[in-house]
Write an enzyme that holds these catalytic residues in place. Structure first.
Site, PDB file in Angstrom:
ATOM      1  N   SER A   5       6.740  -4.222  45.408  1.00 21.31           N
ATOM      2  CA  SER A   5       6.264  -4.203  44.027  1.00 21.31           C
ATOM      3  C   SER A   5       5.691  -2.853  43.654  1.00 21.31           C
ATOM      4  O   SER A   5       5.284  -2.639  42.531  1.00 21.31           O
ATOM      5  CB  SER A   5       5.227  -5.299  43.812  1.00 21.31           C
ATOM      6  N   LYS A  13      -2.813  -8.948  39.512  1.00 21.20           N
ATOM      7  CA  LYS A  13      -2.762  -7.484  39.465  1.00 21.20           C
ATOM      8  C   LYS A  13      -3.363  -6.966  38.171  1.00 21.20           C
ATOM      9  O   LYS A  13      -4.132  -6.007  38.163  1.00 21.20           O
ATOM     10  CB  LYS A  13      -1.319  -7.012  39.605  1.00 21.20           C
TER      11      LYS A  13
END
Ligand code: ADP
Length: 634
Positions: A521, A564
């Site tokens: 990611s 996140k």
């Protein structure tokens, strides 16, 4: 400051509104909600498992439940015990065996009878002991009188008395030693037994014979009295639940299989060296229903014969982790909160807004749009922490504010680690939350399963050290997948820069990753850092980003976007770039919504466009990039 010592002051003051959570009906507090009396009716979201458990209870079949912890497996097993007929319950007794004291006898009697039998034997033994004591007393008194009358030596009299006492005690104790022992009692049981035998050692599971410290001298405990029932016997006519079935030793799994097949299992001493190992009872009934549970790899490590036994004579169910966010399912959460409050028994009822906050958390924790999580053990934990806070406040009801505070306190280890990480980071000023910086990107990563961190990535481009061949040098504890990502990125970089990377070395550094970075990611962050370093165009440091990158420059979806984004907001970052495909997975708390802007993107050109600081050089680069990628696609 919060428990973790870190708190963004901006977050606290923004009120949390509940306007987007609608419920099917309204109520003032969960005390008004009816909690069904049977456990089976209290289970949320596992309709298939509920049906199977009902069917299995009727037919007395075993059940194997596979799935994530905390989704209701043991609750279902307990519910199953409630459904079994209690009329069939029995007591199990163990009697001394006059012919072979090492082979105690086993008898079954109707439930509740065992106590009476033991009591009757005890009364009898006491009566006998009393008369024997009387005889002993007479004898002693006789000896004393005889000594006085005949003028014998006192010493001899004392000796004779001691002799009488020693043998007399054994003589009296003999009846005591014949009292049977109640091995399994179902006295006054309102339902069939439920025994949780998770991680039990062999003795606890299969029964044991205690070691006798006084092996002789008239003080020994008779063998039958040292026999202890195992969980397989205690669950006779009921449910034996075993989670993590695969961690059970192969020998125990083998024995369990025998017990399942024979429906009876003799008890013997489990420790080889003890005197108990000599003893073995007659077969002890153990006609239980087995509910075995575990996660998916439990299946592999399970004894194949045991698995096929359960499969062949029962059902297998896969537990669900989430359910669709429908009005009916939301309403089930109202009942869930009411159940958890009732089960705790000590916390104030929840008001409507507090329940809505729990539902909001259920949405967030599902990690997917339009779903509600079914990992309800953790959510139940949140209910209790919130309730405890309300109780500490002497509040009449638990409110949304308590739930929000509880969420801050009951953070997982990983989340706490992320907080600690953030603290250190801010200490060392390794976050540049403003301005532009060449070759530096605020990446985002997830640690554990539910907490995000900001992970700065630095890149530098230098003339190749080895001359002929350029290298990509990554530092900062990368794990395999992350390494793969770096490789993919280099393909894109090659295309975009238009040049061979033979003449240059590209250095990529993940700052302060003491945990090791996993996942791909970070690939758009890596790409952006390298492009910035290569083109010498600064990156906007108010932005953080997450996204995976295809070799063709498309931005692909990643996991954990909600966590996140929240981590970025806590770190004081203003904008977050995320993959467009993840847009609908964003379920950040309201308090973050106004302090962070979310920018969904679908290719690397867009990333660069948002992330690099504006300049003529950037415009030029963007044009180049677009043509490159277009050519590539044609
Ligand atoms: P597992 O055995 O799957 O690890 P448990 O059955 O022990 O999970 O669940 C722990 C607690 O969480 C239960 O006692 C109950 O309070 C709550 N819970 C879990 N799943 C459910 C469910 N599907 N419906 C209602 N409550 C649940």
């Amino acid at each position: 400051t919060s428990e973790t010592g870190y708190e963004n002051p901006e977050i606290k003051d923004i009120p949390n509104d509940n306007e987007d959570i609608e419920l099917g009906y309204s109520f003032t507090n969960t005390g008004e909600i009816n909690v069904p009396p049977l456990l089976i009716d209290q289970i949320l979201g596992q309709e298939q498992a509920v049906e199977i458990v009902k069917k299995a209870a009727r037919q007395r079949r075993h059940v194997m439940m596979i799935g994530t912890p905390g989704t209701g497996k043991s609750l279902l097993a307990k519910a199953m015990a409630e459904l079994l007929p209690k009329e069939e319950l029995e007591d199990i007794m163990v009697y001394p065996n006059a012919e072979d004291s090492n082979n105690p006898r086993i008898r079954r009697v109707p439930a509740g009878k065992g106590r009476e039998i033991v009591a009757a034997h005890r009364a009898e033994a006491q009566k006998k002991a009393q008369s024997k004591t009387m005889i002993l007393m007479f004898l002693i008194v006789g000896v004393v009188i005889y000594t006085i009358l005949t003028g014998q030596s006192i010493l001899i009299a004392i000796f004779v008395c001691l002799l009488l006492l020693t043998f007399g005690r054994q003589f009296i104790g003999r009846d005591e030693a014949l009292i049977p022992k109640l091995l399994v009692s179902n006295y006054n049981k309102q339902q069939a037994p439920y025994v949780d035998s998770t991680a039990a050692h062999a003795g606890a599971l299969l029964g044991d014979v205690r070691h006798d410290p006084f092996q002789s001298g008239g003080l020994e405990t008779p063998a039958h009295d040292r026999v202890e029932a195992g969980d397989i016997h205690k669950s006779h006519k009921g449910v034996l639940f075993m989670d993590e079935i695969n961690i059970l030793s192969i020998e125990s799994q083998q024995s369990l299989l025998t017990a399942l097949q024979e429906k009876e299992y003799a008890i013997t001493g489990q420790s080889e060296r003890s005197s108990g190992a000599l003893v073995k009872t007659e077969p002890v009934p153990c006609d239980f229903i087995m509910v075995a549970a575990g996660n998916i790899d439990a299946l592999e490590k399970m004894h194949p014969a045991l698995r096929s036994r359960i499969k062949g004579y029962g059902y297998e169910v896969y537990m669900r982790e989430s359910m669709p966010d429908t009005p009916e399912n939301r309403d089930k959460f109202i009942r869930f909160v009411a159940q958890e409050v009732m089960r705790d028994g000590n916390i104030p009822q929840f008001d409507e807004d507090a329940v809505k906050e729990i539902i909001r958390e259920a949405m967030r924790r599902s990690g997917r749009k339009g779903q509600l999580t079914l990992k309800l053990r953790d959510l139940g934990g949140l209910v209790r922490v919130a309730g405890d806070l309300a109780r500490a406040d002497n509040a009449p009801f638990t409110t949304a504010e308590h739930v929000l505070r509880a969420k801050k306190i009951s953070r997982s280890i990983e989340q706490q680690l992320a907080d600690r990480y953030l603290e250190n980071k801010t200490d060392y000023e390794s976050f540049f939350k403003e301005g532009g910086e060449i070759g530096r990107v605020n990446g985002l990563a997830v640690i554990g399963s539910d907490s995000g961190i900001v992970l700065p990535i630095l890149s530098e481009v230098t003339p190749s050290m080895s001359g002929a061949q350029g290298n990509i040098i990554a530092t900062g504890q990368l794990k395999t997948i992350a390494r793969e990502a770096v490789k993919n990125v280099s393909a894109v970089i090659k295309k975009v820069t238009g040049k061979d990377i033979e003449a240059i070395d590209i250095h990529i550094q993940f700052v302060g990753t003491y945990e090791g970075v996993e996942g791909d990611s970070a690939s758009i962050s890596i790409a952006t850092a390298v492009l910035s370093a290569y083109e010498k165009i600064p990156v906007d440091q108010t932005i953080a980003m997450t996204g995976s990158l295809s070799v063709r420059g498309d931005v692909l979806p990643v996991g954990g976007v909600t966590y996140k984004i929240e981590a970025a907001a806590q770190a004081g970052i203003k904008k977050v770039i995320i993959p467009k495909a993840n847009e609908s997975d964003v379920m950040i708390e309201d308090s973050y919504k106004d302090i962070i802007e979310i920018i969904p993107v679908s290719n690397i050109t867009e990333v660069v466009e948002y992330a690099l600081v504006d300049s003529p050089k950037k415009q030029e680069f963007l044009k180049k990039l677009e043509t490159m990628l277009k050519n590539d696609k044609n």
